[in-house]
Design a protein around this motif. Structure first.
Motif, PDB file in Angstrom:
ATOM      1  N   ASP A   1       7.360  -7.456   1.100  1.00 35.67           N
ATOM      2  CA  ASP A   1       6.879  -6.098   0.837  1.00 35.67           C
ATOM      3  C   ASP A   1       6.594  -6.037  -0.653  1.00 35.67           C
ATOM      4  N   THR A   2       5.302  -5.973  -0.997  1.00 32.79           N
ATOM      5  CA  THR A   2       4.887  -6.110  -2.386  1.00 32.79           C
ATOM      6  C   THR A   2       4.519  -4.765  -2.981  1.00 32.79           C
TER       7      THR A   2
ATOM      8  N   ASP B   1       5.207   6.559  -9.604  1.00 33.07           N
ATOM      9  CA  ASP B   1       5.980   6.527  -8.363  1.00 33.07           C
ATOM     10  C   ASP B   1       7.428   6.941  -8.608  1.00 33.07           C
TER      11      ASP B   1
ATOM     12  N   ARG C   1      -5.320   5.349  -2.563  1.00 32.96           N
ATOM     13  CA  ARG C   1      -4.994   6.431  -3.465  1.00 32.96           C
ATOM     14  C   ARG C   1      -6.143   7.424  -3.516  1.00 32.96           C
TER      15      ARG C   1
ATOM     16  N   GLN D   1       0.083  -2.030  -8.157  1.00 36.30           N
ATOM     17  CA  GLN D   1      -0.955  -1.017  -8.307  1.00 36.30           C
ATOM     18  C   GLN D   1      -2.232  -1.628  -8.881  1.00 36.30           C
ATOM     19  N   THR D   2      -3.324  -0.886  -8.759  1.00 39.37           N
ATOM     20  CA  THR D   2      -4.575  -1.291  -9.402  1.00 39.37           C
ATOM     21  C   THR D   2      -4.303  -1.632 -10.871  1.00 39.37           C
TER      22      THR D   2
ATOM     23  N   GLY E   1       0.789  -1.230   0.000  1.00 41.44           N
ATOM     24  CA  GLY E   1       0.000   0.000   0.000  1.00 41.44           C
ATOM     25  C   GLY E   1       0.815   1.271   0.000  1.00 41.44           C
TER      26      GLY E   1
ATOM     27  N   ARG F   1       4.328   8.629  -4.529  1.00 42.33           N
ATOM     28  CA  ARG F   1       3.804   9.198  -5.771  1.00 42.33           C
ATOM     29  C   ARG F   1       4.558  10.457  -6.177  1.00 42.33           C
TER      30      ARG F   1
ATOM     31  N   PRO G   1       5.203   2.789   1.009  1.00 44.20           N
ATOM     32  CA  PRO G   1       6.509   2.369   1.509  1.00 44.20           C
ATOM     33  C   PRO G   1       6.389   2.122   3.019  1.00 44.20           C
TER      34      PRO G   1
END
Ligand code: WT7
Length: 654
Positions: A417-418, A511, A537, A421-422, A393, A526, A395
């Protein structure tokens, strides 16, 4: 993200190797194996994905060409026939998974349900037949506005089963926000519930649907209502139908429609840099494969895992990693209706303990909230079932990472830690937990098949540890196909910001990032006018449009300021119309107005009245200065482009 967070990320140098015990049993168990997969995919991307598609998914008919790339438009598995609901359900029924829990659901009041694969399949078939009976056909769009109950997943799978595209709207969005999304998608049916439980209160979802439709969504012919909270609601005869009534009538036999690989699977709206959210379009075959593979390798899923992702199905995380990825893999996925609240700060850990959750996936904002609530809540529960943790979601600040690792993971669980994005549909940058050494705050390395880089505005790679723009250099199966009904916006937003380089198109993620000496990616947040509020977002323009739609407001400028728990918080500068006087009441009214226009996530933490805004000579608001002001910092940067310098003095004093 605040300066101090970035500082501490830069200072955190520790490396965490995958625990040997974990690596021993992992699907990908060393960096050598990861590198082998990565190279294989890089040399022959189409061949790599084709092989996996064949091995991992059921196709009614094999595709011809694996990738048809007419930049920026991609087609994957051209002419292949597939159904994602079939891959998530039917194919497991002939195996031992038939009676395995597919969905474990825990309601906020403490009620619960467990649906096996056979039971989930039956419910999905029934709902598919019910929505067919309500006139929904292949190619139609269906709005889904639901609480976190099994029927939310059932509704998505039912749409996919008959080839209708779903557009899930997060239940925290207002009637106004729901309206514009239903309008854009031209939804024929809305699936909702009387209400949902959230922080001990009922969220009146059906009322919001009524309001949205009344505001003007002429395409909606029917509303299917699931009974959840059981308060009195208005049902419009002919238009509104109770799910439990239709369910009693329909057959539970509903073969899955043979869909083209490139048929529309869903539209999901997300904030952009204009006031109007974008309808992100995902199609069937590539999305199914990529969410399947990323779920399988990143979560290193095993047959007896109990996996829990705390997101809401209204976001892409819920689509890809509560519903489609886990079910396609035949995993057990946990769905929880509630949220930690003062009356129950340990509720998440109760769920972990009760269902012996082995893989837990949440957001940094939630982790920071847990830290604030105190270690005693997780410490009082038995969390030893956990073997792997994930985050998504925004950092993650190293402090939160280390706490997560120590207090929740007992120092034995790797953390993935993935970054994604949509638009990307699935994980782009992520560790593979049995292979990748992790560094707190870094999403590490690209998933095999993903070619990522950090470049300047001309598309040239920047040097080691230099900041730049995060781009993806090769199409991947679950990439968004377009902005719904707006190819032009798709092209402009994602493919032209950084112009094609030597004829090669670069996907611009929006990003900022840097790559370190080991090639690890550090996403900084962003670089456009999009905020990240609690991992969600939100466009500054969206909030500005909401504010100026109030009669008292002449002009508004919105920025974010750092927030300890949410990451960022909405801060609005407002110029009132001449006739309106500033007051605390008006501030409250404007905050409420934003909630009404968008939803509670957009409620400004602070509104500040002003007479003027800092602008360039061409009239563009200089948000940089406003961000400094909102954060209580000194103004930094060049003031020479400013039209009227006295504005700054005024704002500084104000
Ligand atoms: C934006 C996408 C993808 C599901 C959740 C949000 C930020 C997401 C990370 C991460 C740093 C992250 C980015 C991205 N983001 N994950 N692991 N590290 N930043 O989905 O609403 O489409 O937002 O969330 O800024 O662009 P989304």
């Amino acid at each position: 993200m605040s300066e101090s967070n970035i500082e501490s990320i830069l200072q955190e140098k520790r490396v965490f190797n995958p625990p040997q015990k974990f690596a021993d049993h992992a699907a990908v168990r060393s960096m050598t194996e990861y590198q082998k997969l990565y190279n294989l995919a890089e040399q022959d991307p189409a061949g790599f994905w084709a092989k996996l598609a064949e091995k991992e998914l059921h196709w009614f008919k094999r595709w011809g060409k694996t990738l048809d790339w007419q930049p920026p438009f991609a087609k994957w598995f051209v002419n292949g026939k597939i159904n994602i609901s079939y891959n998530c359900l039917d194919r497991h029924l002939t195996t031992q998974r038939r009676d395995k829990p597919a969905l474990i659901w825990e309601g906020e009041p403490g009620d619960s349900r467990i649906l096996t694969y056979a039971q989930l399949h039956q419910e999905v078939c029934q709902m598919a037949n019910a929505i067919k009976q309500l006139g929904v056909k292949k190619g139609d769009r269906v709005g889904i506005y639901m609480p976190m109950i099994p029927e939310a997943a059932i509704a998505m799978l039912a749409c996919a089963r008959i080839g209708a595209a779903h557009s899930v709207v997060f239940g925290g969005f207002s009637a106004e926000a729901l309206k514009s999304r239903l309008q854009d998608a031209e939804a024929k049916l809305v699936i909702t519930a009387d209400g949902g439980w959230r922080k001990d209160k009922i969220v009146p979802l059906k009322d919001a649907v009524d309001q949205a439709i009344a505001l003007d969504v002429p395409t909606v012919q029917n509303v299917l209502v699931v009974q959840r909270t059981q308060q009195e609601i208005a049902m419009q005869p002919g238009r509104d139908h109770w799910w439990h009534e239709l369910k009693a009538e329909v057959s539970s036999n509903c073969p899955a429609e043979q869909m083209d690989s490139e048929d529309l699977l869903f539209i999901l709206y997300t904030s952009g840099t204009t006031g109007k959210p974008k309808g992100v379009v995902h199609t069937t075959g590539g999305y199914n494969l990529y969410t399947h593979m990323t779920f399988k390798w990143t979560f290193d899923i095993k047959e007896d895992d109990v996996y829990w992702c705390t997101a809401d199905v209204g976001w892409i995380t819920g689509h890809s990693y509560i519903v489609y990825g886990p079910l396609s893999n035949g995993a057990t996925t946990v769905m929880y209706e509630g949220a930690p609240r003062p009356s129950n700060p340990g509720c998440f850990w109760d769920v972990v303990e009760k269902y012996q959750v082995t893989i837990f996936y949440t957001a940094p904002t939630a982790i920071r909230a847990f830290i604030k609530m105190g270690d005693e809540h997780p410490n009082r529960r038995e969390l030893s079932s956990l073997r792997l943790l994930g985050t998504v979601g925004e950092p993650i600040n190293p402090e939160a990472w280390i706490w997560y690792h120590r207090v929740i993971g007992g120092e034995r669980c790797p953390i993935v830690d993935t970054w994604w994005q949509t638009e990307t549909g699935g994980f782009m940058l992520t560790p593979l937990p049995g292979a990748t050494p992790t560094k707190p705050g870094s999403a590490t390395l690209p998933f095999p098949g993903i070619v990522a880089d950090v470049v300047d505005l001309g598309g040239n790679p920047v040097g080691e540890n230099q900041g730049g723009y995060l781009v993806i250099k090769h199409p991947w199966p679950s990439m968004m196909r377009t902005v719904y009904k707006d190819d032009d916006r798709f092209r402009r937003t994602y493919w032209e910001h950084i112009p094609p380089k030597d004829g090669k198109y670069l996907y611009f993620a929006g990003d900022g990032a840097r790559k370190d000496e080991d090639g690890y990616f550090w996403v900084m947040g962003r670089v456009d006018d999009v905020m990240n509020i609690s991992g969600h977002r939100l466009g500054t323009m969206e909030v500005e449009s909401a504010l100026v739609s109030h009669p008292a407001v002449a002009e508004a400028a919105v920025v974010s300021r750092p927030d300890e728990v949410k990451g960022e918080d909405v801060y609005a500068f407002v110029i009132l119309n001449g006739t309106h006087a500033s007051s605390d009441e008006l501030k409250q009214e404007l905050k409420q107005h934003v909630v009404k226009e968008i939803g509670a996530i957009a409620r400004p933490g602070e509104i500040r009245f002003t007479d003027a805004l800092p602008k360039t000579r061409s009239g563009k608001i200089i948000r940089r200065f406003l961000r400094n002001l909102a954060a209580g910092e000194e103004l930094v940067g060049d003031v020479s482009t400013m039209e009227d310098l006295s504005v700054l003095d005024q704002l500084r004093q104000g």
